[in-house]
Design a protein around this motif. Structure first.
Motif, short mmCIF file in Angstrom:
data_model
loop_
_atom_site.label_atom_id
_atom_site.label_comp_id
_atom_site.label_asym_id
_atom_site.label_seq_id
_atom_site.Cartn_x
_atom_site.Cartn_y
_atom_site.Cartn_z
N GLU A 93 0.85 -1.18 0.00
CA GLU A 93 0.00 0.00 0.00
C GLU A 93 0.88 1.23 0.00
OE1 GLU A 93 -1.03 0.67 4.70
OE2 GLU A 93 -2.35 -0.64 3.53
N ARG A 94 0.29 2.36 -0.38
CA ARG A 94 1.06 3.60 -0.54
C ARG A 94 0.14 4.79 -0.37
NH1 ARG A 94 3.77 2.44 -5.35
NH2 ARG A 94 3.14 0.31 -4.83
N ASP A 95 0.77 5.96 -0.17
CA ASP A 95 0.03 7.21 -0.16
C ASP A 95 -0.29 7.64 -1.59
OD1 ASP A 95 0.11 7.43 2.59
OD2 ASP A 95 1.86 8.75 2.61
N ILE A 96 -1.49 8.13 -1.77
CA ILE A 96 -1.92 8.74 -3.03
C ILE A 96 -2.41 10.15 -2.70
CG2 ILE A 96 -3.49 8.63 -5.00
CD1 ILE A 96 -1.52 6.34 -5.02
N LEU A 141 -6.51 15.91 -16.42
CA LEU A 141 -6.05 15.08 -15.30
C LEU A 141 -4.59 14.72 -15.51
CD1 LEU A 141 -6.64 13.43 -12.72
CD2 LEU A 141 -7.22 11.51 -14.23
N LEU A 142 -3.78 14.89 -14.48
CA LEU A 142 -2.40 14.47 -14.47
C LEU A 142 -2.23 13.31 -13.50
CD1 LEU A 142 -2.18 17.43 -15.56
CD2 LEU A 142 0.06 17.53 -14.44
N VAL A 143 -1.43 12.34 -13.88
CA VAL A 143 -1.05 11.24 -13.00
C VAL A 143 0.47 11.22 -12.97
CG1 VAL A 143 -1.12 8.74 -12.63
CG2 VAL A 143 -3.13 9.93 -13.54
N LEU A 144 1.05 11.33 -11.78
CA LEU A 144 2.49 11.50 -11.66
C LEU A 144 3.09 10.45 -10.73
CD1 LEU A 144 1.10 14.68 -11.25
CD2 LEU A 144 3.39 15.12 -12.12
N PHE A 145 4.17 9.83 -11.18
CA PHE A 145 4.95 8.95 -10.33
C PHE A 145 5.85 9.80 -9.42
CE2 PHE A 145 3.98 6.19 -13.99
CZ PHE A 145 3.42 5.12 -13.31
N ASP A 146 6.43 9.15 -8.41
CA ASP A 146 7.36 9.83 -7.48
C ASP A 146 6.69 11.05 -6.84
OD1 ASP A 146 9.57 8.08 -7.84
OD2 ASP A 146 10.15 9.12 -9.68
N PHE A 151 -0.96 11.97 -7.47
CA PHE A 151 0.46 11.77 -7.19
C PHE A 151 0.65 10.41 -6.53
CE2 PHE A 151 -0.38 16.28 -7.23
CZ PHE A 151 0.72 16.86 -7.87
N ILE A 152 1.44 9.56 -7.14
CA ILE A 152 1.65 8.18 -6.67
C ILE A 152 2.94 8.12 -5.88
CG2 ILE A 152 1.86 5.77 -7.34
CD1 ILE A 152 0.62 6.58 -10.07
N ALA A 153 2.85 7.85 -4.59
CA ALA A 153 4.04 7.74 -3.75
C ALA A 153 4.68 6.36 -3.89
CB ALA A 153 3.69 8.01 -2.29
N ASN A 154 5.96 6.28 -3.54
CA ASN A 154 6.67 5.01 -3.50
C ASN A 154 6.70 4.51 -2.05
OD1 ASN A 154 7.60 5.22 -6.30
ND2 ASN A 154 8.93 6.84 -5.54
N GLN A 161 -7.40 11.92 -24.15
CA GLN A 161 -6.59 12.94 -24.79
C GLN A 161 -6.28 14.12 -23.87
OE1 GLN A 161 -9.65 12.04 -25.70
NE2 GLN A 161 -10.92 13.82 -26.31
N ARG A 162 -6.96 14.17 -22.72
CA ARG A 162 -6.67 15.20 -21.73
C ARG A 162 -6.18 14.60 -20.41
NH1 ARG A 162 -7.77 20.10 -23.43
NH2 ARG A 162 -7.43 20.92 -21.33
N THR A 163 -5.71 13.36 -20.48
CA THR A 163 -5.12 12.70 -19.32
C THR A 163 -3.65 12.47 -19.59
OG1 THR A 163 -7.22 11.62 -18.78
CG2 THR A 163 -5.22 10.71 -17.79
N VAL A 164 -2.81 13.05 -18.75
CA VAL A 164 -1.36 13.01 -18.91
C VAL A 164 -0.77 12.15 -17.80
CG1 VAL A 164 0.77 14.37 -18.95
CG2 VAL A 164 -1.36 15.34 -19.87
N ILE A 165 0.07 11.21 -18.16
CA ILE A 165 0.85 10.46 -17.18
C ILE A 165 2.30 10.92 -17.30
CG2 ILE A 165 1.16 8.46 -18.72
CD1 ILE A 165 0.98 6.72 -16.11
N ALA A 166 2.93 11.20 -16.16
CA ALA A 166 4.22 11.89 -16.18
C ALA A 166 5.16 11.32 -15.14
CB ALA A 166 4.01 13.39 -15.93
N GLY A 167 6.45 11.56 -15.38
CA GLY A 167 7.46 11.17 -14.41
C GLY A 167 8.83 11.55 -14.92
N ALA A 168 9.81 11.41 -14.03
CA ALA A 168 11.20 11.71 -14.34
C ALA A 168 12.06 10.50 -14.05
CB ALA A 168 11.69 12.91 -13.53
#
Length: 244
Positions: free
Chosen positions: A16-19, A36-41, A71-74, A112-119
């Motif tokens: 489980e993790r924090d969201i 909508l943005l979905v971001l790792f880290d 925001f998806i925590a590790n 088309q308006r949902t972005v998944i992102a990360g570094a």
């Protein structure tokens, strides 16, 4: 905007993790122009690259329609290195658990308006998950994606994801790739700069819509912080250049 934290368990990942959920001022779950943005880290994109503040400013300045973000925590550094490189369990968690759960919280948008992102590994994960699940994600923002990666299998060559792109059908996904000019490989090995260029070429040859940016920067949060907002606006422009 408003920011909330929740705890979400995953059967696919076995942990489980924090969201963290963000809603900008004026965000409505029934607004057809919502993004909508979905971001790792999560820690990186909440604090080192302060995405909530960046989004507040873009919305207040009229440059972006009201937006929400996930925001998806590790759970730990160890789980990050196991989960973010292409991992079927992570893709299943995002598509089958996270996104339906977020929709029940009122956070959703058209692909088309949902972005998944990360570094770094997160940029690699963003591309991988979107290519596996274009029914959720029509846009990818990869900052210094680690496309040199390959499974730790004997004889496995680098750039595993690029080979997958070359072999698989085209998905309806638009991708923005960024890398720093100081992220080049060493001792004859291809680094982030070179492997981003290679992935760009393969994606374009396959017929994807690809934006590619290079900057005088390294592999660090300062680079990603400065470039996040303009990259997001570029990515959300449609093919005729209309603003998001």
């Amino acid at each position: 905007g408003a920011l909330q934290v929740h705890r979400l368990a995953s059967q696919h990942l076995g942990n489980e993790r924090d969201i963290h959920l963000y809603r900008s001022a004026g965000y409505r779950s029934d607004d057809p122009q919502r993004t909508l943005l979905v971001l790792f880290d999560a820690d990186r994109y909440l604090y080192e690259v302060p995405v909530p503040t960046l989004l507040d400013n873009l919305v207040a300045g009229g440059k972006l329609a009201p937006v929400a973000a996930v925001f998806i925590a590790n759970p730990s550094g160890r789980t990050r290195s196991a989960e973010l490189p292409p991992n079927p369990a992570m893709a299943a968690f995002v598509a089958q658990e996270l996104m339906p759960w977020a929709a029940r919280q009122g956070l959703s948008a058209a692909p088309q308006r949902t972005v998944i992102a990360g570094a770094s590994y997160g940029g690699l994960a963003a591309a991988w998950v979107a290519l596996q699940h274009p029914e959720w994600f029509g846009r990818v923002l990869s900052q210094s994606g680690s496309f040199w990666w390959a499974p730790a299998t004997a004889g496995e060559e680098p750039e595993w994801l690029t080979r997958q792109v070359a072999q698989q059908p085209v998905r309806p996904v638009r991708i923005l790739l960024e890398a720093g000019l100081f992220e080049s490989g060493r001792a004859g090995q291809a680094g982030i700069l070179e492997t981003n260029r290679h992935l760009r070429d393969v994606l374009r040859a396959k017929g994807y819509s690809v934006l590619h940016r290079e900057h005088a920067a390294g592999h660090d949060n300062a680079h990603w912080r400065v470039r996040f907002a303009p990259a997001l606006l570029d990515l959300l422009q449609d093919e005729v250049g209309q603003k998001p």
